[in-house]
Enzyme design. Structure first.
Site, PDB file in Angstrom:
ATOM      1  N   SER A 148       6.523 -26.518 -10.666  1.00 29.83           N
ATOM      2  CA  SER A 148       6.600 -25.140 -11.183  1.00 29.83           C
ATOM      3  C   SER A 148       5.632 -24.929 -12.340  1.00 29.83           C
ATOM      4  O   SER A 148       5.634 -23.882 -12.969  1.00 29.83           O
ATOM      5  CB  SER A 148       8.022 -24.850 -11.670  1.00 29.83           C
ATOM      6  OG  SER A 148       8.395 -25.779 -12.677  1.00 29.83           O
ATOM      7  N   GLN A 160      14.868 -22.228 -10.365  1.00 29.26           N
ATOM      8  CA  GLN A 160      13.507 -22.339 -10.885  1.00 29.26           C
ATOM      9  C   GLN A 160      12.699 -21.068 -10.611  1.00 29.26           C
ATOM     10  O   GLN A 160      11.780 -20.736 -11.345  1.00 29.26           O
ATOM     11  CB  GLN A 160      12.834 -23.556 -10.248  1.00 29.26           C
ATOM     12  CG  GLN A 160      11.418 -23.795 -10.683  1.00 29.26           C
ATOM     13  CD  GLN A 160      10.987 -25.212 -10.392  1.00 29.26           C
ATOM     14  OE1 GLN A 160      11.279 -26.104 -11.163  1.00 29.26           O
ATOM     15  NE2 GLN A 160      10.296 -25.413  -9.279  1.00 29.26           N
ATOM     16  N   SER A 165     -13.135   9.281  -3.879  1.00 27.40           N
ATOM     17  CA  SER A 165     -12.898   8.809  -2.520  1.00 27.40           C
ATOM     18  C   SER A 165     -14.203   8.232  -2.000  1.00 27.40           C
ATOM     19  O   SER A 165     -15.283   8.625  -2.443  1.00 27.40           O
ATOM     20  CB  SER A 165     -12.443   9.986  -1.667  1.00 27.40           C
ATOM     21  OG  SER A 165     -12.887   9.838  -0.339  1.00 27.40           O
ATOM     22  N   ASN A 211      -8.454  11.637  -7.470  1.00 27.41           N
ATOM     23  CA  ASN A 211      -7.146  11.106  -7.077  1.00 27.41           C
ATOM     24  C   ASN A 211      -6.382  10.477  -8.245  1.00 27.41           C
ATOM     25  O   ASN A 211      -6.987   9.857  -9.114  1.00 27.41           O
ATOM     26  CB  ASN A 211      -7.315  10.061  -5.968  1.00 27.41           C
ATOM     27  CG  ASN A 211      -7.808  10.660  -4.669  1.00 27.41           C
ATOM     28  OD1 ASN A 211      -7.545  11.835  -4.393  1.00 27.41           O
ATOM     29  ND2 ASN A 211      -8.535   9.886  -3.884  1.00 27.41           N
ATOM     30  N   ASN A 262      18.081 -29.185 -18.028  1.00 26.82           N
ATOM     31  CA  ASN A 262      18.895 -28.020 -17.674  1.00 26.82           C
ATOM     32  C   ASN A 262      19.203 -27.128 -18.871  1.00 26.82           C
ATOM     33  O   ASN A 262      19.152 -25.901 -18.770  1.00 26.82           O
ATOM     34  CB  ASN A 262      20.205 -28.462 -17.011  1.00 26.82           C
ATOM     35  CG  ASN A 262      19.964 -29.177 -15.699  1.00 26.82           C
ATOM     36  OD1 ASN A 262      18.824 -29.221 -15.227  1.00 26.82           O
ATOM     37  ND2 ASN A 262      21.010 -29.731 -15.121  1.00 26.82           N
ATOM     38  N   LYS A 281     -13.121  14.454  -4.307  1.00 29.98           N
ATOM     39  CA  LYS A 281     -11.765  14.027  -4.651  1.00 29.98           C
ATOM     40  C   LYS A 281     -11.597  13.564  -6.098  1.00 29.98           C
ATOM     41  O   LYS A 281     -12.491  13.015  -6.715  1.00 29.98           O
ATOM     42  CB  LYS A 281     -11.304  12.880  -3.728  1.00 29.98           C
ATOM     43  CG  LYS A 281     -11.024  13.295  -2.302  1.00 29.98           C
ATOM     44  CD  LYS A 281      -9.931  14.342  -2.137  1.00 29.98           C
ATOM     45  CE  LYS A 281      -8.542  13.820  -2.312  1.00 29.98           C
ATOM     46  NZ  LYS A 281      -8.123  12.948  -1.225  1.00 29.98           N
ATOM     47  N   THR A 330      14.875  22.660  -9.985  1.00 25.16           N
ATOM     48  CA  THR A 330      15.956  21.928  -9.324  1.00 25.16           C
ATOM     49  C   THR A 330      15.566  21.959  -7.851  1.00 25.16           C
ATOM     50  O   THR A 330      15.000  22.961  -7.383  1.00 25.16           O
ATOM     51  CB  THR A 330      17.337  22.580  -9.524  1.00 25.16           C
ATOM     52  OG1 THR A 330      17.335  23.858  -8.884  1.00 25.16           O
ATOM     53  CG2 THR A 330      17.690  22.773 -10.994  1.00 25.16           C
ATOM     54  N   HIS A 331      15.817  20.876  -7.146  1.00 29.73           N
ATOM     55  CA  HIS A 331      15.382  20.744  -5.742  1.00 29.73           C
ATOM     56  C   HIS A 331      13.871  20.931  -5.600  1.00 29.73           C
ATOM     57  O   HIS A 331      13.395  21.337  -4.543  1.00 29.73           O
ATOM     58  CB  HIS A 331      16.089  21.768  -4.834  1.00 29.73           C
ATOM     59  CG  HIS A 331      17.561  21.868  -5.053  1.00 29.73           C
ATOM     60  ND1 HIS A 331      18.476  21.156  -4.310  1.00 29.73           N
ATOM     61  CD2 HIS A 331      18.294  22.571  -5.966  1.00 29.73           C
ATOM     62  CE1 HIS A 331      19.701  21.436  -4.739  1.00 29.73           C
ATOM     63  NE2 HIS A 331      19.618  22.281  -5.751  1.00 29.73           N
ATOM     64  N   LYS A 364      11.805 -17.775 -13.214  1.00 31.00           N
ATOM     65  CA  LYS A 364      10.652 -17.532 -14.100  1.00 31.00           C
ATOM     66  C   LYS A 364       9.600 -16.652 -13.431  1.00 31.00           C
ATOM     67  O   LYS A 364       9.088 -15.711 -14.024  1.00 31.00           O
ATOM     68  CB  LYS A 364      10.014 -18.864 -14.516  1.00 31.00           C
ATOM     69  CG  LYS A 364      10.456 -19.373 -15.867  1.00 31.00           C
ATOM     70  CD  LYS A 364      11.775 -20.075 -15.830  1.00 31.00           C
ATOM     71  CE  LYS A 364      11.672 -21.388 -15.088  1.00 31.00           C
ATOM     72  NZ  LYS A 364      13.038 -21.900 -14.740  1.00 31.00           N
ATOM     73  N   GLU A 386      -0.069   6.722  -8.944  1.00 36.58           N
ATOM     74  CA  GLU A 386       0.467   6.266  -7.652  1.00 36.58           C
ATOM     75  C   GLU A 386       0.821   4.785  -7.693  1.00 36.58           C
ATOM     76  O   GLU A 386       1.819   4.343  -7.117  1.00 36.58           O
ATOM     77  CB  GLU A 386      -0.553   6.514  -6.536  1.00 36.58           C
ATOM     78  CG  GLU A 386      -0.677   7.981  -6.182  1.00 36.58           C
ATOM     79  CD  GLU A 386      -1.844   8.236  -5.245  1.00 36.58           C
ATOM     80  OE1 GLU A 386      -1.612   8.476  -4.061  1.00 36.58           O
ATOM     81  OE2 GLU A 386      -3.004   8.176  -5.696  1.00 36.58           O
TER      82      GLU A 386
HETATM   83  N1  ARG Z   1      11.630 -26.703 -13.881  1.00 36.55           N
HETATM   84  C1  ARG Z   1      13.033 -26.563 -13.851  1.00 36.55           C
HETATM   85  C2  ARG Z   1      13.403 -25.071 -13.769  1.00 36.55           C
HETATM   86  O1  ARG Z   1      12.606 -24.290 -14.122  1.00 36.55           O
HETATM   87  C3  ARG Z   1      13.637 -27.122 -15.079  1.00 36.55           C
HETATM   88  C4  ARG Z   1      15.024 -27.626 -14.908  1.00 36.55           C
HETATM   89  C5  ARG Z   1      15.019 -28.827 -14.031  1.00 36.55           C
HETATM   90  N2  ARG Z   1      16.283 -29.410 -13.914  1.00 36.55           N
HETATM   91  C6  ARG Z   1      16.597 -30.280 -12.924  1.00 36.55           C
HETATM   92  N3  ARG Z   1      17.793 -30.734 -12.897  1.00 36.55           N
HETATM   93  N4  ARG Z   1      15.742 -30.608 -12.013  1.00 36.55           N
HETATM   94  O2  ARG Z   1      14.464 -24.701 -13.330  1.00 36.55           O
END
Ligand code: ARG
Length: 460
Positions: A25, A324, A279, A287, A112, A285, A157-158, A327, A292
């Site tokens: 990751s 994971q 365009s 735009n 963790n 144009k 409205t509408h 993120k 959008e």
């Molecule tokens: N890279 C992991 C995450 O973002 C960190 C936690 C990993 N924990 C584990 N027990 N493998 O979730």
């Protein structure tokens, strides 16, 4: 040290290239380097205070971590996929920097509790930029409002013309929505302001740690009370992405109006050259691509919210690697929103309003019919329903004769009720209509001026 310092010796082979690919990751979570180092420094200080490591070891660790921070900031570090994530990369860098003592840092913690602490801190740190950007957009809208207390436009409205309002009234509606977005953000930050560090893998630890100390060092309000909860939930991330989604909904509605207003049939606004696009085939144009895309990109953030909910829905308690992905979701949603806020701010700051067209739209639309009905209630003592029906008859008469209400002569009006006087005709003007909307929250310039002052005090 090239190898992952936490690689289990009992796993003699591997991981396979494919497992490494799906497991790693670092490309995403390297964005947490600052928070990860901050958390490690707080942890090391606490370990030393509690004599779990010596002061000398703590000093060495902290010095090493600060060096790594500088190197990352100077772009002198290349993170390694085979080290999985930001935690293992930094730990490995620390080994390189200070040797064996680096191995003491992970005492009494787990990735963790580490990841969830880093992640909460990241949201806290980046919420400032988010809040600032919302505030900036509020400021731009307030500035437009200040100059347009008496600029008349149709209220809908509408998407059918309903009643005259001022452009200021319209803009302040968004200022209020954005204000609630900011307050939702601050609520979400209050709830996530509990420190999970020290929860370990899920059960706590047998080391005599001081979670209040890391809480203080990391500026959390208090430690989380249940170690299993601390590492298992991502409700704070869901809430954050929900806050981002609602901001996006508001931005998307604004974008939609900019798109409609710039349409030739409306022609309420002109997008200056630098915020319009052309365009590839039609040379005429102009735009509204920016608006959008703000509208279109909201699908990403709303989709992200759904993804995060789905990730969590079937997970048993304790950490699972599914988490994971949180993120990727949060960073992507955050980036989308910051960009959209900036784009909307630029659009609102540069838009040119065609005030004459806005007022003409109102004046060609019988949008003051309700004002006439109200006049009947006030001046002729009719019930509102009687007044409403009488006005309806007059509207039908004008429609059948190809006229507008305001163009009917007094004599024509008197046919419907002999007591109708000249002041009824005056009430039909759009300027009069907004001036009379003096109820709290109404569109009268006097009111709106106060609302703007209130908004300035409350939000800027
Ligand atoms: N890279 C992991 C995450 O973002 C960190 C936690 C990993 N924990 C584990 N027990 N493998 O979730």
């Amino acid at each position: 040290m090239k190898k992952n310092p936490a690689r289990n010796v009992h796993l003699k082979k591997g991981p396979s290239k494919l497992l490494e690919k799906i497991n790693s990751s670092i490309e995403i979570d390297q964005r947490l380097y600052r928070e990860d180092i901050e958390v490690s420094i707080a942890h090391a200080k606490m370990l030393a205070t509690k004599k779990i490591i010596s002061k000398k070891e703590k000093d060495l660790i902290v010095k090493g971590l600060n060096k790594i921070l500088k190197k990352i900031q100077a772009d002198k570090v290349s993170f390694k996929k085979e080290l999985e994530d930001i935690h293992m990369n930094i730990e490995s860098l620390l080994f390189k920097e200070i040797g064996k003592t680096a191995g003491k840092l992970h005492t009494a913690r787990s990735r963790n509790d580490q990841i969830v602490t880093d992640f909460k801190l990241w949201i806290k740190n980046n919420s400032k930029e988010l809040d600032e950007n919302i505030k900036l957009l509020q400021k731009t809208l307030i500035n437009i409002s200040k100059k347009n207390l008496t600029t008349i436009m149709p209220g809908y409205t509408h998407l059918q013309i309903a009643q005259p309002i001022s452009l200021a009234h319209h803009c302040i509606a968004y200022v209020e929505m954005l204000g609630r977005d900011r307050s939702r953000l601050s609520d979400c930050l209050k709830r996530l302001n509990e420190n999970p560090l020290g929860s370990g893998a899920l059960a706590g630890t047998s080391f005599p740690i001081d979670r209040n100390l890391t809480t203080k060092l990391l500026s959390f309000k208090k430690p989380t009370v249940n170690a299993l909860d601390s590492v298992s939930d991502r409700d704070f991330a869901v809430e954050f992405v929900f806050v981002l989604s609602l901001i996006n909904i508001h931005l998307s509605r604004m974008a939609e109006e900019i798109i409609i207003w710039s349409n030739q049939q409306f022609n309420f606004i002109k997008l200056p050259d630098d915020v319009a696009t052309g365009s590839s085939i039609m040379p005429q144009k102009r735009n509204p691509d920016g608006a959008e895309l703000v509208r279109g990109n909201s699908s990403v953030v709303i989709g992200n919210l759904n993804s995060l909910l789905v990730i969590l829905k079937g997970l048993p308690l304790g950490y699972s690697k599914d988490m994971q992905n949180d993120k990727k979701i949060v960073f992507n949603s955050y980036d989308e929103i910051i960009l959209s806020l900036k784009v909307m701010n630029e659009l609102w700051s540069k838009i040119k309003f065609n005030k004459i067209n806005m007022k003409n739209a109102v004046d060609q639309s019988n949008s003051t019919a309700t004002d006439l009905a109200n006049w009947f209630v006030k001046e002729l003592n009719l019930t509102f329903r009687e007044a409403y029906q009488l006005t309806g008859k007059i509207v039908a008469y004008s429609n059948n004769n190809g006229k507008l209400l305001k163009d009917l002569s007094l004599n024509e009006l008197k046919v419907f009720n002999k007591n109708i006087s000249a002041s009824a005709k005056k009430i039909l003007s759009s300027a009069e209509s907004i001036k009379n909307k003096t109820s709290f929250g109404g569109t009268s310039p006097q009111n709106t001026k106060k609302t703007i002052q209130y908004a300035i005090r409350k939000y800027l």
